[in-house]
Design an enzyme around this catalytic site. Structure first.
Site, PDB file in Angstrom:
ATOM      1  N   GLY A 221     -10.240   6.893  10.988  1.00  0.00           N
ATOM      2  CA  GLY A 221     -11.757   6.981  10.591  1.00  0.00           C
ATOM      3  C   GLY A 221     -11.996   6.171   9.066  1.00  0.00           C
ATOM      4  O   GLY A 221     -13.078   6.588   8.834  1.00  0.00           O
ATOM      5  N   LYS A 222     -11.326   5.191   8.704  1.00  0.00           N
ATOM      6  CA  LYS A 222     -11.460   4.595   7.668  1.00  0.00           C
ATOM      7  C   LYS A 222     -12.834   3.853   7.533  1.00  0.00           C
ATOM      8  O   LYS A 222     -13.530   3.801   6.746  1.00  0.00           O
ATOM      9  CB  LYS A 222     -10.576   3.820   6.922  1.00  0.00           C
ATOM     10  CG  LYS A 222      -9.819   2.679   7.930  1.00  0.00           C
ATOM     11  CD  LYS A 222      -8.732   1.976   7.246  1.00  0.00           C
ATOM     12  CE  LYS A 222      -8.143   1.075   8.073  1.00  0.00           C
ATOM     13  NZ  LYS A 222      -7.501   1.673   9.163  1.00  0.00           N
ATOM     14  N   GLU A 246     -13.419  -6.701  11.660  1.00  0.00           N
ATOM     15  CA  GLU A 246     -12.790  -6.118  12.612  1.00  0.00           C
ATOM     16  C   GLU A 246     -13.841  -6.093  13.805  1.00  0.00           C
ATOM     17  O   GLU A 246     -13.712  -5.877  15.077  1.00  0.00           O
ATOM     18  CB  GLU A 246     -11.949  -4.765  12.334  1.00  0.00           C
ATOM     19  CG  GLU A 246     -11.436  -4.381  13.544  1.00  0.00           C
ATOM     20  CD  GLU A 246     -10.517  -3.267  12.935  1.00  0.00           C
ATOM     21  OE1 GLU A 246      -9.229  -3.027  13.609  1.00  0.00           O
ATOM     22  OE2 GLU A 246     -10.723  -2.439  12.167  1.00  0.00           O
ATOM     23  N   ARG A 255     -22.790   2.068  15.987  1.00  0.00           N
ATOM     24  CA  ARG A 255     -22.064   3.187  14.825  1.00  0.00           C
ATOM     25  C   ARG A 255     -22.797   3.789  13.990  1.00  0.00           C
ATOM     26  O   ARG A 255     -22.903   5.067  13.969  1.00  0.00           O
ATOM     27  CB  ARG A 255     -20.658   2.632  14.006  1.00  0.00           C
ATOM     28  CG  ARG A 255     -19.355   2.286  15.100  1.00  0.00           C
ATOM     29  CD  ARG A 255     -18.399   2.170  14.452  1.00  0.00           C
ATOM     30  NE  ARG A 255     -17.041   2.068  15.151  1.00  0.00           N
ATOM     31  CZ  ARG A 255     -15.930   2.483  15.018  1.00  0.00           C
ATOM     32  NH1 ARG A 255     -15.794   3.047  13.660  1.00  0.00           N
ATOM     33  NH2 ARG A 255     -15.070   2.358  15.634  1.00  0.00           N
ATOM     34  N   GLN A 369      -4.999  -0.937   5.353  1.00  0.00           N
ATOM     35  CA  GLN A 369      -4.204  -0.193   6.159  1.00  0.00           C
ATOM     36  C   GLN A 369      -3.082   0.548   5.484  1.00  0.00           C
ATOM     37  O   GLN A 369      -2.772  -0.068   4.226  1.00  0.00           O
ATOM     38  CB  GLN A 369      -3.342  -1.269   6.893  1.00  0.00           C
ATOM     39  CG  GLN A 369      -4.361  -1.898   8.004  1.00  0.00           C
ATOM     40  CD  GLN A 369      -4.645  -0.965   9.285  1.00  0.00           C
ATOM     41  OE1 GLN A 369      -4.178   0.313   9.057  1.00  0.00           O
ATOM     42  NE2 GLN A 369      -4.791  -1.571  10.686  1.00  0.00           N
ATOM     43  N   ARG A 388      -0.318  -0.848   2.363  1.00  0.00           N
ATOM     44  CA  ARG A 388       0.533  -2.174   3.115  1.00  0.00           C
ATOM     45  C   ARG A 388       0.452  -3.296   2.155  1.00  0.00           C
ATOM     46  O   ARG A 388      -0.618  -3.720   1.807  1.00  0.00           O
ATOM     47  CB  ARG A 388      -0.226  -2.168   4.309  1.00  0.00           C
ATOM     48  CG  ARG A 388       0.652  -3.266   5.311  1.00  0.00           C
ATOM     49  CD  ARG A 388       0.056  -2.951   6.563  1.00  0.00           C
ATOM     50  NE  ARG A 388       0.570  -3.803   7.397  1.00  0.00           N
ATOM     51  CZ  ARG A 388       0.302  -4.089   8.871  1.00  0.00           C
ATOM     52  NH1 ARG A 388      -0.660  -3.292   9.392  1.00  0.00           N
ATOM     53  NH2 ARG A 388       0.875  -4.914   9.681  1.00  0.00           N
ATOM     54  N   GLY A 391       1.794  -3.669  -3.921  1.00  0.00           N
ATOM     55  CA  GLY A 391       1.584  -2.606  -5.094  1.00  0.00           C
ATOM     56  C   GLY A 391       0.380  -3.091  -5.912  1.00  0.00           C
ATOM     57  O   GLY A 391      -0.122  -2.350  -6.534  1.00  0.00           O
ATOM     58  N   ARG A 437      -9.003   6.576 -11.922  1.00  0.00           N
ATOM     59  CA  ARG A 437      -8.716   5.974 -13.196  1.00  0.00           C
ATOM     60  C   ARG A 437      -9.773   6.566 -14.275  1.00  0.00           C
ATOM     61  O   ARG A 437      -9.244   6.885 -15.553  1.00  0.00           O
ATOM     62  CB  ARG A 437      -9.076   4.305 -13.256  1.00  0.00           C
ATOM     63  CG  ARG A 437      -8.859   3.620 -14.538  1.00  0.00           C
ATOM     64  CD  ARG A 437      -9.290   2.082 -14.504  1.00  0.00           C
ATOM     65  NE  ARG A 437      -8.944   1.445 -13.407  1.00  0.00           N
ATOM     66  CZ  ARG A 437      -7.540   0.963 -13.321  1.00  0.00           C
ATOM     67  NH1 ARG A 437      -6.749   0.972 -14.011  1.00  0.00           N
ATOM     68  NH2 ARG A 437      -7.425  -0.068 -12.051  1.00  0.00           N
TER      69      ARG A 437
END
Length: 464
Positions: A221-222, A246, A255, A369, A388, A391, A437
């Site tokens: 659901g992101k 996408e 949506r 992701q 993913r 880093g 942060r």
């Protein structure tokens, strides 16, 4: 101080050779003056080749912690066997004689740099003219426009970067002692409310210039949550931009309308609606049409093209909030398909998104992701290390949020076997704020109706 450069009447590229000589003279009489210009002035910014070579020698001495004066520069040019090529001792002495002091070296440097940028624009014009003169480009106009935008964007990156500033110049300090005049109607620096009270209580909304990463495994659901936040921001009068790599714009509209009207998305897509649902959908589409929501659904996007489009939308519509769905679908500039190159590409993309947030003074919500390591963990709870391919996403982001759903990680049968005394958490989710942060981290409970494409408070009517 030299006057600003004007375009030469003889058609030669714009330059300011007097300012270049003044920079050389300033450095030869005051070597420490290089500290004031080295962060942004490069040898390639000089038009005169001999001036570029001498400035290069000065920078080399500076990097080696060797003092800069006429003798040390002369020795370096001799060592490189180019002293006579740059005009010999006479040229160095003439530069010193033409420069009484180094007070205006920064002004000279800006004149030289500005002339360089104008020369680059001239070259860009030639390149863009070549694109416009190539008839084959009429077959792919979008690609031709993107190529032209990238040429201009690269020039924009040549401007000087930020340098050290005294802490007394921090805006938080200056505005504390000298508060600016408050315009109650000006919301250009206010955070963007997400529309979810529990989330806003922790984050204070999405702050301007922040990069917020929303990460989850596929199907959690992101995209839904990102679109919900975008819709809520638009309802509050904000201008929202969405890069949807996408989904097409029709899917985004489906949506958003389904979430607003609380109608099954599949029924909207298949046009299987009751008369009451059709009325609600009509109202939702009308409501959406009045909102300042802009969607770019190009499936192939480079990081630089995305940045150029965001800047253009900011100029045209006053962009307040940007959503990118999702990061790993963006192409970087690295070539090849090896994993190491992809890691570099994602790192580049992350830096671009952070730069967009800072340069345009908007929050950027980037979906990302997670790798499969989270699926091997017994709890299935995501961690920062699960982001993913890079880093640097964790490093660049101001906020990192994960969507954690037990009803996606195990079936009801398995849940009942492991937790016989607990009710299966269907439609319940945890938003894990793993990095913040500017404040605390937290785990926030929310409800989700996948068929509507809607996140909400667990206590909101109709969400159970």
């Amino acid at each position: 101080m030299q006057e600003p450069t004007t375009l030469p009447s003889d058609g030669s590229p714009p330059s300011n050779l007097d300012a270049e000589v003044s920079i050389i003279g300033s450095l030869l009489i005051d070597g420490d003056a290089i500290l004031r210009i080295e962060p942004f002035l490069r040898p390639e910014h000089f038009y005169g080749e001999q001036n570029a070579e001498i400035y290069t020698a000065c920078r080399e001495l500076f990097m080696e912690s060797v003092g800069i004066d006429q003798e040390t520069v002369r020795d370096r040019l001799i060592a490189k066997d180019i002293l006579e090529d740059v005009g010999g001792d006479a040229y160095l002495s003439a530069a010193v004689a033409a420069t009484p002091h180094s007070v205006h070296i920064v002004d000279y440097a800006h004149l030289v740099h500005n002339a360089y940028v104008i020369r680059q624009l001239g070259q860009a014009g030639i390149q863009i003219n070549e694109i416009g003169s190539n008839y084959s480009n009429t077959r792919d106009v979008d690609r031709a426009v993107k190529s032209a935008e990238e040429i201009i964007f690269r020039i924009g990156q040549t401007y000087e970067s930020a340098d050290f500033l005294p802490i007394r110049d921090a805006r938080s300090i200056t505005e504390f002692f000298d508060p600016p005049t408050v315009d109650d109607t000006d919301e250009s620096n206010q955070p963007i409310a997400t529309g979810f009270a529990s989330l806003d209580n922790v984050l204070g909304g999405f702050h301007r210039s922040d990069m917020i990463v929303l990460a989850a495994r596929p199907g959690f659901g992101k995209s839904t949550l990102a679109l919900n936040v975008g819709l809520n921001a638009a309802k509050n009068g904000k201008t929202v931009g969405i890069f949807s790599l996408e989904m097409g714009i029709d899917q985004v509209a489906h949506r958003m309308a389904a979430a607003h009207a609380r109608i099954n998305i599949q029924n909207v897509r298949n046009d299987h609606l009751t008369p009451a649902e059709r009325d609600r959908l009509s109202d939702a589409y009308g409501y959406l049409s009045d909102m300042r929501i802009y969607v770019d659904d190009a499936a192939l996007q480079t990081a630089s093209a995305l940045s150029a489009k965001a800047r253009r939308l900011k100029l045209q519509a006053g962009l307040d909030f940007l959503i990118v769905d999702y990061m790993q679908l963006i192409s970087g500039s690295s070539s090849g398909g090896r994993e190491a190159n992809r890691v570099q590409e994602v790192s580049e993309i992350s830096r671009y998104l952070k730069a967009i947030a800072r340069d345009l003074n908007i929050p950027v919500l980037a979906c990302s992701q997670l790798n499969r390591a989270v699926e091997q963990r017994k709890s299935h709870e995501p961690r920062l290390a699960d982001l993913r391919e890079s880093g640097s996403i964790e490093q660049d982001a101001d906020v990192v949020m994960f969507i954690h759903r037990d009803d996606k990680n195990m079936s009801e049968e398995e849940w009942n076997r492991r937790n016989p005394t607990q009710v299966y958490p269907r439609g319940l989710t945890e938003i894990i704020i793993a990095k913040h942060r500017h404040g605390p981290t937290a785990n926030i409970e929310m409800a989700v109706r996948d068929e509507w494409g809607l996140f909400s408070s667990p206590t909101e009517p109709g969400m159970d």
